[in-house]
Design a protein around this motif. Structure first.
Motif, PDB file in Angstrom:
ATOM      1  N   TYR A 164       0.854  -1.191   0.000  1.00 37.58           N
ATOM      2  CA  TYR A 164       0.000   0.000   0.000  1.00 37.58           C
ATOM      3  C   TYR A 164       0.887   1.237   0.000  1.00 37.58           C
ATOM      4  O   TYR A 164       1.845   1.346   0.782  1.00 37.58           O
ATOM      5  N   ARG A 165       0.576   2.191  -0.908  1.00 37.19           N
ATOM      6  CA  ARG A 165       1.333   3.439  -0.998  1.00 37.19           C
ATOM      7  C   ARG A 165       0.408   4.630  -0.791  1.00 37.19           C
ATOM      8  O   ARG A 165      -0.741   4.620  -1.240  1.00 37.19           O
ATOM      9  N   ASP A 166       0.935   5.645  -0.146  1.00 34.93           N
ATOM     10  CA  ASP A 166       0.163   6.853   0.129  1.00 34.93           C
ATOM     11  C   ASP A 166       1.113   8.047   0.041  1.00 34.93           C
ATOM     12  O   ASP A 166       2.203   8.017   0.627  1.00 34.93           O
ATOM     13  N   GLN A 167       0.717   9.079  -0.677  1.00 30.71           N
ATOM     14  CA  GLN A 167       1.563  10.275  -0.810  1.00 30.71           C
ATOM     15  C   GLN A 167       0.711  11.530  -0.692  1.00 30.71           C
ATOM     16  O   GLN A 167      -0.366  11.629  -1.283  1.00 30.71           O
ATOM     17  N   PHE A 168       1.231  12.473   0.105  1.00 32.35           N
ATOM     18  CA  PHE A 168       0.545  13.741   0.355  1.00 32.35           C
ATOM     19  C   PHE A 168       1.532  14.860   0.050  1.00 32.35           C
ATOM     20  O   PHE A 168       2.632  14.899   0.610  1.00 32.35           O
ATOM     21  N   THR A 169       1.138  15.790  -0.860  1.00 32.30           N
ATOM     22  CA  THR A 169       2.059  16.824  -1.321  1.00 32.30           C
ATOM     23  C   THR A 169       1.386  18.190  -1.347  1.00 32.30           C
ATOM     24  O   THR A 169       0.639  18.497  -2.278  1.00 32.30           O
ATOM     25  N   PRO A 170       1.604  19.021  -0.312  1.00 33.75           N
ATOM     26  CA  PRO A 170       1.138  20.410  -0.379  1.00 33.75           C
ATOM     27  C   PRO A 170       2.233  21.329  -0.942  1.00 33.75           C
ATOM     28  O   PRO A 170       3.415  21.115  -0.706  1.00 33.75           O
TER      29      PRO A 170
END
Length: 233
Positions: free
Chosen positions: A96-102
């Motif tokens: 499982y992969r998760d990426q958050f980019t502000p």
């Protein structure tokens, strides 16, 4: 620190699962300045700065469960079999992969005054305006199921790619006011005092007209939990 991962595999019933997690964070905040200053009769000094900011941040998670003891298999219907016999699929791993980019840009201003009525006395006043940031959040996640095939590993992917819920939202940081003074005793000794005033409850989240996101609860929490602060030095 407060996150907890719970596997769907029952370790007492199956076991043999090797779990790993990789968390990667990186980011930067750049700021460019445009400044100017003036000296009025060696008694009053005035300076002003415009700050232009650029913010980029990325946080990613990668969670992997590997069937190192080869005990997990999956029964699925075989669509090519007229008798509809099930196929036994050997699971190798689930990822499982998760990426958050502000990211975004901002602007602020600083104004400073120094008043020197005599060679011994100096008084200062500075004001740092709130920083007005225009931000965009991007969020992606995906899952990969790797199974053993006759010709090698077969990967089944289930992914969701979308922009964040808070596209083009704004963040306003608190202002800062500083008052200071200095007294010189001859040429080798001096004493200084500073008072810094910040109203943290003035921070605010907002939304663009296109998105019309309601931040009322978040702004109410900021007003209730944060307070006016005075620092002495």
């Amino acid at each position: 620190g407060g996150r907890q991962y719970i596997s769907s595999i029952d370790p007492e019933q199956f076991g043999g699962i090797q779990q790993s997690i990789l968390q990667d964070e990186e980011g930067r905040k750049n700021e460019w300045y445009i400044s100017g200053a003036a000296n009025i009769s060696d008694n009053l000094y005035i300076g002003m700065t415009i700050g232009i900011q650029s913010v980029n941040y990325s946080q990613s998670f990668r969670i992997v469960e590997e069937d190192i003891n080869n005990v997990h298999e999956l029964l699925i219907p075989d669509p090519d079999d007229p008798l509809n016999f099930d196929l036994l699929i050997d699971t190798e791993s689930v990822e499982y992969r998760d990426q958050f980019t502000p990211s975004g840009n901002g602007i602020n201003a600083r104004l400073g005054l120094i008043f020197r009525p005599s060679d011994a006395f100096r008084f200062g006043l500075s004001f740092q305006s709130p920083t007005f940031l225009d931000l965009t959040d991007e969020y992606t996640s995906g899952m990969v199921h790797n199974v053993a095939g006759t010709n090698g590993t077969i990967s089944f992917r289930d992914s969701l790619d979308s922009e964040g819920l808070f596209t083009d939202y704004t963040l306003t940081t608190p202002y800062v006011v500083t008052l200071g003074g200095m007294y010189l005793f001859g040429k080798r000794r001096f004493i200084t005092a500073d008072v810094e005033i910040t109203d943290y409850s003035s921070a605010n989240l907002g939304s663009s007209a296109e998105n019309n996101i309601n931040f009322n609860s978040e702004n109410e929490a900021i007003s209730e939990l944060l307070d006016f602060a005075i620092n002495y030095r």
